[in-house]
Design a protein around this motif. Sequence first.
Motif, mmCIF file in Angstrom:
data_model
loop_
_atom_site.group_PDB
_atom_site.id
_atom_site.type_symbol
_atom_site.label_atom_id
_atom_site.label_comp_id
_atom_site.label_asym_id
_atom_site.label_seq_id
_atom_site.Cartn_x
_atom_site.Cartn_y
_atom_site.Cartn_z
ATOM 1 N N PRO A 150 0.798 -1.240 0.000
ATOM 2 C CA PRO A 150 0.000 0.000 0.000
ATOM 3 C C PRO A 150 0.823 1.279 0.000
ATOM 4 C CG PRO A 150 -0.116 -1.129 2.133
ATOM 5 C CD PRO A 150 0.533 -2.070 1.188
ATOM 6 N N ASP A 151 1.886 1.308 0.787
ATOM 7 C CA ASP A 151 2.690 2.526 0.866
ATOM 8 C C ASP A 151 3.457 2.773 -0.426
ATOM 9 O OD1 ASP A 151 1.821 2.930 3.447
ATOM 10 O OD2 ASP A 151 3.527 1.886 4.346
ATOM 11 N N GLU A 152 4.058 1.699 -0.967
ATOM 12 C CA GLU A 152 4.807 1.851 -2.221
ATOM 13 C C GLU A 152 3.882 2.215 -3.379
ATOM 14 O OE1 GLU A 152 7.983 -1.410 -2.677
ATOM 15 O OE2 GLU A 152 6.706 -2.150 -1.058
ATOM 16 N N TYR A 153 2.721 1.595 -3.387
ATOM 17 C CA TYR A 153 1.805 1.852 -4.495
ATOM 18 C C TYR A 153 1.188 3.245 -4.403
ATOM 19 C CZ TYR A 153 -0.788 0.244 -8.536
ATOM 20 O OH TYR A 153 -1.249 0.085 -9.816
ATOM 21 N N ALA A 154 1.098 3.774 -3.200
ATOM 22 C CA ALA A 154 0.542 5.115 -3.027
ATOM 23 C C ALA A 154 1.354 6.149 -3.799
ATOM 24 C CB ALA A 154 0.495 5.468 -1.545
ATOM 25 N N GLU A 155 2.657 5.882 -3.962
ATOM 26 C CA GLU A 155 3.517 6.817 -4.697
ATOM 27 C C GLU A 155 3.181 6.842 -6.187
ATOM 28 O OE1 GLU A 155 7.584 5.893 -3.886
ATOM 29 O OE2 GLU A 155 7.278 5.779 -1.714
ATOM 30 N N LEU A 156 2.446 5.823 -6.667
ATOM 31 C CA LEU A 156 2.065 5.765 -8.082
ATOM 32 C C LEU A 156 0.659 6.308 -8.318
ATOM 33 C CD1 LEU A 156 3.328 2.128 -8.900
ATOM 34 C CD2 LEU A 156 4.633 4.269 -8.869
ATOM 35 N N GLN A 157 -0.004 6.764 -7.266
ATOM 36 C CA GLN A 157 -1.393 7.188 -7.354
ATOM 37 C C GLN A 157 -1.608 8.323 -8.340
ATOM 38 O OE1 GLN A 157 -3.644 5.070 -6.214
ATOM 39 N NE2 GLN A 157 -4.520 6.212 -4.508
ATOM 40 N N ALA A 158 -0.604 9.180 -8.468
ATOM 41 C CA ALA A 158 -0.773 10.365 -9.320
ATOM 42 C C ALA A 158 -0.747 10.032 -10.813
ATOM 43 C CB ALA A 158 0.317 11.394 -9.006
ATOM 44 N N ILE A 159 -0.322 8.824 -11.174
ATOM 45 C CA ILE A 159 -0.224 8.443 -12.589
ATOM 46 C C ILE A 159 -1.612 8.082 -13.103
ATOM 47 C CG2 ILE A 159 0.819 6.854 -14.244
ATOM 48 C CD1 ILE A 159 3.087 6.409 -12.261
ATOM 49 N N THR A 160 -2.108 8.859 -14.051
ATOM 50 C CA THR A 160 -3.451 8.618 -14.584
ATOM 51 C C THR A 160 -3.430 7.851 -15.898
ATOM 52 O OG1 THR A 160 -3.416 10.779 -15.678
ATOM 53 C CG2 THR A 160 -4.392 10.671 -13.466
ATOM 54 N N ASP A 161 -2.303 7.897 -16.608
ATOM 55 C CA ASP A 161 -2.205 7.153 -17.864
ATOM 56 C C ASP A 161 -1.969 5.682 -17.568
ATOM 57 O OD1 ASP A 161 -0.225 6.013 -20.157
ATOM 58 O OD2 ASP A 161 -1.665 7.424 -21.006
ATOM 59 N N HIS A 162 -2.809 4.826 -18.144
ATOM 60 C CA HIS A 162 -2.772 3.406 -17.806
ATOM 61 C C HIS A 162 -1.465 2.741 -18.225
ATOM 62 C CE1 HIS A 162 -5.284 0.232 -16.173
ATOM 63 N NE2 HIS A 162 -4.788 -0.595 -17.066
ATOM 64 N N GLU A 163 -0.968 3.071 -19.402
ATOM 65 C CA GLU A 163 0.278 2.454 -19.869
ATOM 66 C C GLU A 163 1.466 2.931 -19.040
ATOM 67 O OE1 GLU A 163 0.192 -0.009 -21.970
ATOM 68 O OE2 GLU A 163 -1.970 0.302 -22.051
ATOM 69 N N GLU A 164 1.454 4.204 -18.669
ATOM 70 C CA GLU A 164 2.532 4.723 -17.821
ATOM 71 C C GLU A 164 2.491 4.079 -16.443
ATOM 72 O OE1 GLU A 164 5.080 6.667 -18.626
ATOM 73 O OE2 GLU A 164 4.331 6.515 -20.687
ATOM 74 N N LEU A 165 1.283 3.826 -15.935
ATOM 75 C CA LEU A 165 1.156 3.150 -14.643
ATOM 76 C C LEU A 165 1.765 1.760 -14.701
ATOM 77 C CD1 LEU A 165 0.013 2.925 -11.774
ATOM 78 C CD2 LEU A 165 -2.141 2.133 -12.789
ATOM 79 N N LEU A 166 1.500 1.041 -15.771
ATOM 80 C CA LEU A 166 2.048 -0.310 -15.918
ATOM 81 C C LEU A 166 3.575 -0.283 -15.949
ATOM 82 C CD1 LEU A 166 1.076 -3.265 -16.322
ATOM 83 C CD2 LEU A 166 1.349 -2.894 -18.779
ATOM 84 N N LYS A 167 4.146 0.678 -16.670
ATOM 85 C CA LYS A 167 5.597 0.805 -16.719
ATOM 86 C C LYS A 167 6.170 1.107 -15.337
ATOM 87 C CE LYS A 167 5.713 2.517 -21.495
ATOM 88 N NZ LYS A 167 5.991 3.709 -22.354
ATOM 89 N N ALA A 168 5.500 2.014 -14.612
ATOM 90 C CA ALA A 168 5.972 2.377 -13.270
ATOM 91 C C ALA A 168 5.904 1.179 -12.327
ATOM 92 C CB ALA A 168 5.126 3.528 -12.722
#
Length: 475
Positions: A149-167
């Motif tokens: 949960p804590d690590e994934y919270a840092e990715l919350q701001a990414i709205t682009d789905h493909e960019e989220l997958l890369k992150a």
Amino acid sequence: MNDALLERLRFCTVLPTLPSVAFRIIELVNDPNINLTQLAECIASDPALSAKMLKVANSPLYTTQRVATNLRQAVNMMGTHATVTVALSFSLVRSLSGHEGNTLFWRRTILAALACRLLGKHYGFNSDDLLLAGLLQDIGILALRSVAPDEYAELQAITDHEELLKAERNRFGSGHDEVGYWLLKRWGIPEHLSLACIASHADTPGHEAQATPLTCVASSGYFADVFLKGDHVMQIVAASESAARWLGMDACTTIAMLENMREKTQEFEALFDMCVLQTDQVDALLQEAKELITIANLGRQRELEEKTHRDVLTGAHNRRYFDEAFKHEFAVASRQGWPLSVAFLDIDHFKQVNDTYGHAAGDKALIALSRIIATQIRGSDIFVRYGGEEFVLLFPGTVAEEALIVLNRIRQAVASYCHTYDTATFHLTISAGLAFHMDEDMKHETAEGLLRTADNALYTAKQNGRNQIIKSKAK
């Protein structure tokens, strides 16, 4: 999947879980001897799910002349397969929605599921399977948020789905596509549905676009994003391109699919008890989509047309393009009395290059020579790879003497260029034959006759020692 992440998932005590009715439904999915009575009894054990299934059976999803007044009638009307997949769909959404506070996730999930179902119906696939596949395709996000949960919270701001997958892949070594597949297999979800997680994030297909259940899943997220993302222009174009890339879908069908989603959204919102779209913005968005998709489609058509007119190796125009352009230019020149010059070019002793250094060296030389020629001609001139090491230059509106100047400039540039391949170096020369029409009292009766004259002049240049330009003589 990344081994370290897999270990964390195996020992995570807060992963998304299913209610007992969902597990029972999955057991029934994998039971070849399932019957409607067992199915109805399973669903009846969950009053909320029973009410939902009765509502679905009487919804436009399964419009019939009959009205189901009880669960047993609803199951009979929908049939075994549809009942199983739809019941599992609603059971999953109801049980899992508490794991995710971000409404954007569920809005996208519902819209993607709607797109999957409509695409399946359009192409004649099982639309109920695709409804469930659409709902499941991003379930790995819930698992990742549970295990980290804590690590994934840092990715919350990414709205682009493909960019989220890369992150996700950078952070965890695996993305929610692999995690989702692992979770669904752990639950016992059938393989063809579990693959939805992988298919929805697959790379561009290496084959011709073809509609399959999995390519419907791959496109569905792009359709959903059209209605959700702030940058509508980018998302509309992305949806149009993905539909063409994955499904071979044309612009008109893509627009119709978006309009169909708009019409069916309220129905889905009612079934899933979730507000998905801001209706006051959708009509303007769809009008913008129509305009952008039409423009993008015209651009793709022009790009495709350009590709079919180009030689793959050198980038010069190909024989097909030349045949059409030459006939047109000859007809215009004959009708208007404008000069037209055409030249055949041939690389001298090119076979020796292939024999000595190999065909890879020969290809590299053809590419280099084509670039040299392209830099020496004007924008109105037409440069064609006619076949093998033979090229044609067409000079519309150009008298023979002007064309001869260009050809000699090309001949000198080619001769001075030093080709390299591995440790070898070599030079090439060209021979050319020039013919002309509506100039110096020269007039050919046919385009074929003009081209034959240029070919004969080339033959003379080669017979006379090569590395020279021969201009045909006026009659």
